[in-house]
Motif scaffolding. Structure first.
Motif, PDB file in Angstrom:
ATOM      1  N   ILE A 184       0.850  -1.174   0.000  1.00 23.65           N
ATOM      2  CA  ILE A 184       0.000   0.000   0.000  1.00 23.65           C
ATOM      3  C   ILE A 184       0.895   1.237   0.000  1.00 23.65           C
ATOM      4  CG2 ILE A 184      -1.965  -1.032   1.174  1.00 23.65           C
ATOM      5  CD1 ILE A 184      -0.550   0.655   3.678  1.00 23.65           C
ATOM      6  N   TYR A 185       2.150   1.004  -0.244  1.00 26.94           N
ATOM      7  CA  TYR A 185       3.151   2.060  -0.264  1.00 26.94           C
ATOM      8  C   TYR A 185       2.762   3.111  -1.294  1.00 26.94           C
ATOM      9  CZ  TYR A 185       7.992   3.602   0.164  1.00 26.94           C
ATOM     10  OH  TYR A 185       9.129   4.301   0.420  1.00 26.94           O
ATOM     11  N   THR A 186       2.712   4.368  -0.887  1.00 32.00           N
ATOM     12  CA  THR A 186       2.199   5.359  -1.840  1.00 32.00           C
ATOM     13  C   THR A 186       3.237   5.835  -2.853  1.00 32.00           C
ATOM     14  OG1 THR A 186       2.501   6.902  -0.057  1.00 32.00           O
ATOM     15  CG2 THR A 186       0.236   6.316  -0.620  1.00 32.00           C
ATOM     16  N   HIS A 187       4.488   5.863  -2.438  1.00 33.31           N
ATOM     17  CA  HIS A 187       5.497   6.326  -3.400  1.00 33.31           C
ATOM     18  C   HIS A 187       5.961   5.189  -4.282  1.00 33.31           C
ATOM     19  CE1 HIS A 187       5.702  10.116  -1.393  1.00 33.31           C
ATOM     20  NE2 HIS A 187       6.059   9.564  -0.263  1.00 33.31           N
ATOM     21  N   LYS A 188       5.057   4.567  -4.973  1.00 33.32           N
ATOM     22  CA  LYS A 188       5.458   3.457  -5.831  1.00 33.32           C
ATOM     23  C   LYS A 188       6.469   3.902  -6.873  1.00 33.32           C
ATOM     24  CE  LYS A 188       1.606   0.256  -5.523  1.00 33.32           C
ATOM     25  NZ  LYS A 188       0.605   0.788  -4.601  1.00 33.32           N
ATOM     26  N   GLU A 189       6.388   5.195  -7.204  1.00 32.66           N
ATOM     27  CA  GLU A 189       7.257   5.735  -8.252  1.00 32.66           C
ATOM     28  C   GLU A 189       8.747   5.530  -7.979  1.00 32.66           C
ATOM     29  OE1 GLU A 189       5.771   9.708  -7.884  1.00 32.66           O
ATOM     30  OE2 GLU A 189       7.420  10.333  -6.583  1.00 32.66           O
ATOM     31  N   ILE A 190       9.134   5.281  -6.738  1.00 33.21           N
ATOM     32  CA  ILE A 190      10.566   5.175  -6.456  1.00 33.21           C
ATOM     33  C   ILE A 190      11.200   3.927  -7.083  1.00 33.21           C
ATOM     34  CG2 ILE A 190      10.512   6.555  -4.326  1.00 33.21           C
ATOM     35  CD1 ILE A 190      11.185   2.939  -4.031  1.00 33.21           C
ATOM     36  N   PHE A 191      10.363   3.033  -7.604  1.00 33.13           N
ATOM     37  CA  PHE A 191      10.947   1.856  -8.274  1.00 33.13           C
ATOM     38  C   PHE A 191      11.921   2.296  -9.365  1.00 33.13           C
ATOM     39  CE2 PHE A 191       9.443   1.597 -12.608  1.00 33.13           C
ATOM     40  CZ  PHE A 191       8.433   2.542 -12.633  1.00 33.13           C
ATOM     41  N   LEU A 192      11.594   3.420 -10.022  1.00 31.93           N
ATOM     42  CA  LEU A 192      12.424   3.854 -11.143  1.00 31.93           C
ATOM     43  C   LEU A 192      13.804   4.296 -10.639  1.00 31.93           C
ATOM     44  CD1 LEU A 192      12.510   4.278 -14.172  1.00 31.93           C
ATOM     45  CD2 LEU A 192      11.656   6.601 -13.840  1.00 31.93           C
ATOM     46  N   ARG A 193      13.777   5.033  -9.543  1.00 33.49           N
ATOM     47  CA  ARG A 193      15.043   5.451  -8.945  1.00 33.49           C
ATOM     48  C   ARG A 193      15.901   4.237  -8.574  1.00 33.49           C
ATOM     49  NH1 ARG A 193      14.387   7.547  -3.159  1.00 33.49           N
ATOM     50  NH2 ARG A 193      14.275   5.299  -2.826  1.00 33.49           N
ATOM     51  N   GLU A 194      15.270   3.220  -8.014  1.00 36.49           N
ATOM     52  CA  GLU A 194      16.016   2.029  -7.594  1.00 36.49           C
ATOM     53  C   GLU A 194      16.644   1.313  -8.782  1.00 36.49           C
ATOM     54  OE1 GLU A 194      16.771   1.179  -4.462  1.00 36.49           O
ATOM     55  OE2 GLU A 194      15.794   3.063  -3.965  1.00 36.49           O
ATOM     56  N   LEU A 195      15.876   1.164  -9.860  1.00 36.34           N
ATOM     57  CA  LEU A 195      16.422   0.463 -11.022  1.00 36.34           C
ATOM     58  C   LEU A 195      17.536   1.269 -11.673  1.00 36.34           C
ATOM     59  CD1 LEU A 195      13.169  -1.076 -12.551  1.00 36.34           C
ATOM     60  CD2 LEU A 195      14.814  -2.103 -10.977  1.00 36.34           C
ATOM     61  N   ILE A 196      17.361   2.601 -11.658  1.00 35.87           N
ATOM     62  CA  ILE A 196      18.408   3.438 -12.251  1.00 35.87           C
ATOM     63  C   ILE A 196      19.662   3.419 -11.383  1.00 35.87           C
ATOM     64  CG2 ILE A 196      19.013   5.860 -12.673  1.00 35.87           C
ATOM     65  CD1 ILE A 196      16.263   6.111 -13.989  1.00 35.87           C
ATOM     66  N   SER A 197      19.451   3.398 -10.091  1.00 33.43           N
ATOM     67  CA  SER A 197      20.624   3.354  -9.226  1.00 33.43           C
ATOM     68  C   SER A 197      21.391   2.039  -9.420  1.00 33.43           C
ATOM     69  CB  SER A 197      20.185   3.593  -7.783  1.00 33.43           C
ATOM     70  OG  SER A 197      20.761   2.676  -6.911  1.00 33.43           O
ATOM     71  N   ASN A 198      20.673   0.935  -9.622  1.00 34.53           N
ATOM     72  CA  ASN A 198      21.354  -0.328  -9.917  1.00 34.53           C
ATOM     73  C   ASN A 198      22.102  -0.255 -11.246  1.00 34.53           C
ATOM     74  OD1 ASN A 198      20.390  -1.425  -7.601  1.00 34.53           O
ATOM     75  ND2 ASN A 198      18.799  -2.667  -8.568  1.00 34.53           N
ATOM     76  N   ALA A 199      21.470   0.373 -12.224  1.00 34.93           N
ATOM     77  CA  ALA A 199      22.106   0.496 -13.536  1.00 34.93           C
ATOM     78  C   ALA A 199      23.384   1.326 -13.414  1.00 34.93           C
ATOM     79  CB  ALA A 199      21.142   1.139 -14.533  1.00 34.93           C
ATOM     80  N   SER A 200      23.287   2.391 -12.611  1.00 40.03           N
ATOM     81  CA  SER A 200      24.443   3.257 -12.422  1.00 40.03           C
ATOM     82  C   SER A 200      25.582   2.503 -11.715  1.00 40.03           C
ATOM     83  CB  SER A 200      24.006   4.488 -11.631  1.00 40.03           C
ATOM     84  OG  SER A 200      25.097   5.171 -11.121  1.00 40.03           O
TER      85      SER A 200
END
Ligand code: ADP
Ligand code: MG
Length: 647
Positions: free
Chosen positions: A22-38
């Motif tokens: 029910i986490y509202t900031h679901k959008e942070i998934f993108l940051r996480e994937l980009i941080s892994n890519a970086s």
């Protein structure tokens, strides 16, 4: 069909929380994937440096596809082998994950009535990054080829049933992650994540400082160039597609200090240094001069679990012009500051210079010495302004500072002695030497200390009772290393350190001394007889060191203390030496309280029953050994003698 594998149990529970979040900031998934890519690009860059390949066009690309309802994130980084896919995406190695789950559950409960208003970014803090993709995706496919491997692999999962891994084709090296987004529902429009404007916003918000370009194909209206007769007609536009870099690529530490919030510093620490707690303090500074650099350093608030194991990797990240050239550069920190985390970025370190070259070495030394000064200044100010935080620090890393004082044979004592903390007799808090000296009576030249395993036990030692009765505070040493440290420092502010259980303490007035001398002389024969009965001791004497207790063992004035003897013997045992090392024994002196009842008993019996005197002497000696923390040589004999005397 490839074989279906099960997630490791803990991963599965965590995934379940993600999928049904029910986490509202679901959008942070993108940051996480980009941080892994970086991170993967960093790793590739290091790999390229080592293999003398010129790394070029390192980038992260994002491709939304409205028709297929997929969002693809691609990097040309290091990639993953089959085993790495298995280990990194099928299991959770982090100890933080359990804590994360608890926090998430708690937050769910706390937020029930409040519509998640106070939700903090716990996913980022706990570093469970990759799995956050399942907050928005019903299926995740990972295509990847490790740079040094022939074969590429595909990992696939719906986040529920398990996952599959199978061979696949892949052009180049790196990783492509394809998210098939969940269906929109009344709470969440997942299709928003395919909207290029939305994506650009998210990148600006969360990933602007990523040092590699994050690129996406965007559409742009461009005026059509008009020629000849058309010149006067209204301007026409055409839609062109172009690859746009979405982030400014300015790393956090290149931004002006005044514009960075503490939250950003904390966030950076938590997502880059494997710790989900906030750092105790952040040190951010810039040096211009012989060698110019920026440094962003953190003092962690707790000791990593593997800190004293060989798995702990000390060192700072080393960047040259914002590009990482070493992940754990140990030469940037003196050994005793190995708890410090962070990074150094210097334009003066050329990538081409091999690390062995002298020039380079010299620069690193300069940087290290600046860092050392900064960290020590920070600790000093923390100690003065925020004792609570300093206590936390001391608890976690104090031992390293003490070891440094000892190991450097005192060379580091000037810079470290005021950072040291000790237990003492007047309070449960810790105290510094400076504050301790301020408590001493005016004319007191010595700093007394007593050793043992914990401060409550030490504070009950006969000698501590005695010093307390004279209103003299005592340092209570609880760590094995403490006494060695004090002996290394030797004196603080012209106060010598004196082991309260060793030698003559000089606490008495002239009259008292005189009285004691007379008592000793008067009872010379008895004391001599006792000594003869006890081959282990070099002297038996009456003493004013004792207040309530009848006897104690003290060490000879010169040489080793009992604590040192115990330590050396433990070390010898570890080296499998069966016998104590010769000469590694402190001189044992048995002191008796002339006011104790048992002394009167000894005196009476000396004329009538010498055997009894002998038996009592042995029991007293054994008792004194116990108080001093030694094991009894002959516990059965001790117990028989006590029983005989009682009966
Ligand atoms: P963390 O990034 O904190 O280690 P994640 O859950 O985000 O945790 O990622 C787990 C691991 O999966 C990473 O440590 C890395 O080894 C691997 N990984 C994830 N994404 C990539 C990627 N794009 N390229 C290479 N390895 C990756
Ligand atoms: Mg990650």
């Amino acid at each position: 069909m490839a074989e279906q594998k099960q997630f490791q149990a803990e991963s599965e529970r965590l995934l379940d929380l993600m999928v049904n979040s029910i986490y509202t900031h679901k959008e942070i998934f993108l940051r996480e994937l980009i941080s892994n890519a970086s991170d993967a690009l960093d790793k590739y860059h290091l790999y390229a440096l080592e293999h003398q390949i010129a790394p070029s066009d390192l980038a992260i690309t994002i491709e939304p596809d409205l028709d297929k309802r997929t969002l693809t994130i691609r990097d040309n980084g290091i990639g993953m082998s089959e085993q790495e896919l298995e280990e990194n995406l099928g299991t959770i190695a982090k100890s933080g994950s359990l804590a994360f789950k608890e926090q998430l559950k708690k937050q769910k409960e706390d937020n029930k009535d409040q519509e998640n208003q106070n939700e903090v970014d716990i996913i980022g803090q706990f570093g469970v990054g990759f799995y956050s993709a399942f907050m928005v995706a019903k299926e995740v496919t990972v295509l990847t080829r490790r740079v040094d491997e022939e074969q590429a692999y595909q990992w696939h999962s719906d986040g529920k049933a398990g996952y599959t891994i199978e061979p696949t084709d892949y052009e180049g090296h790196g990783t492509t992650i394809i998210l098939t987004l969940k269906d929109d529902d009344e709470n969440e429009k997942y299709s928003e994540y395919l909207n290029t404007w939305q994506i650009q916003d998210l990148i600006k918000k969360y990933s602007d400082y990523i040092r590699y370009p994050i690129q996406m194909e965007v559409e742009r209206q461009q005026p059509i160039e008009q020629v000849g007769e058309q010149k006067d007609e209204p301007v026409q536009y055409e839609t062109i597609k172009e690859l746009k870099t979405l982030n400014s690529m300015v790393p956090l530490w290149k931004r002006p200090k005044s514009e960075i919030t503490q939250e950003e510093f904390d966030q950076y620490y938590q997502s880059h240094f494997n710790d989900f707690t906030k750092p105790l303090s952040t040190i951010f500074f810039n040096v211009e001069g012989n060698v110019s650099f920026n440094a962003l350093l953190y003092i962690p608030s707790k000791r990593p679990e593997n800190f004293y194991s060989r798995y702990y990797k000390p060192g700072l990240q080393l960047f040259s012009r914002s590009v990482m050239i070493e992940n754990n550069c140990e030469s940037l920190l003196p050994d005793y500051l190995r708890f410090v985390k962070g990074l150094v970025d210097s334009q003066d370190l050329s990538l081409n210079i091999s690390r062995e070259m002298l020039q380079h070495d010299h620069q690193l030394k300069l940087i290290r010495s600046r860092i050392e000064k900064k960290v020590l200044a920070e600790l000093k100010s923390m100690k003065e302004k925020d004792p609570e935080s300093y206590a936390k620090f001391w608890n976690a890393f104090g031992l390293d500072l003490k070891f440094e004082v000892y190991n450097s044979y005192g060379a580091s004592k000037d810079k470290l002695q005021d950072l040291l903390m000790f237990h003492y007799s007047e309070s449960d808090d810790l105290i510094s030497l400076k504050d301790f000296v301020a408590l001493l009576p005016e004319d007191r030249k010595e700093i007394f200390y007593a050793s043992g395993n914990d401060e409550t036990d030490i504070s009950k030692l006969p000698i501590v009772t005695k010093l307390k009765s004279k209103n003299i505070p005592v340092l209570l040493l609880t760590d094995e290393i403490d006494e060695f440290v004090l002996r290394t420092i030797d004196q603080y502010d012209e106060h010598h350190f004196v082991n309260a259980a060793q030698g003559d303490l000089n606490l008495d007035s002239e009259e008292e001394k005189q009285l004691l001398k007379e008592q000793n002389d008067e009872n010379k024969d008895l004391l001599e007889f006792m000594k003869e009965s006890l081959p282990q001791v070099s002297e038996v004497r009456l003493s004013s060191r004792l207040v309530d207790d009848p006897v104690m063992l003290v060490a000879g004035e010169e040489g080793m203390s009992f604590e040192m003897e115990k330590l050396f013997n433990r070390m010898a045992q570890q080296d499998n030496q069966e016998q104590p090392i010769p000469g590694m024994q402190a001189k044992r002196i048995l002191e008796i309280n002339p006011n104790a009842k048992v002394w009167a008993v000894l005196r009476t019996n000396f004329t009538s029953d010498k055997d009894k005197v002998k038996a009592i002497s042995q029991v007293l000696y054994d008792q004194a050994c116990l108080i001093a923390g030694f094991n009894l040589e002959d516990p059965i004999g001790f117990s028989r003698r006590v029983a005989d005397l009682l009966g």
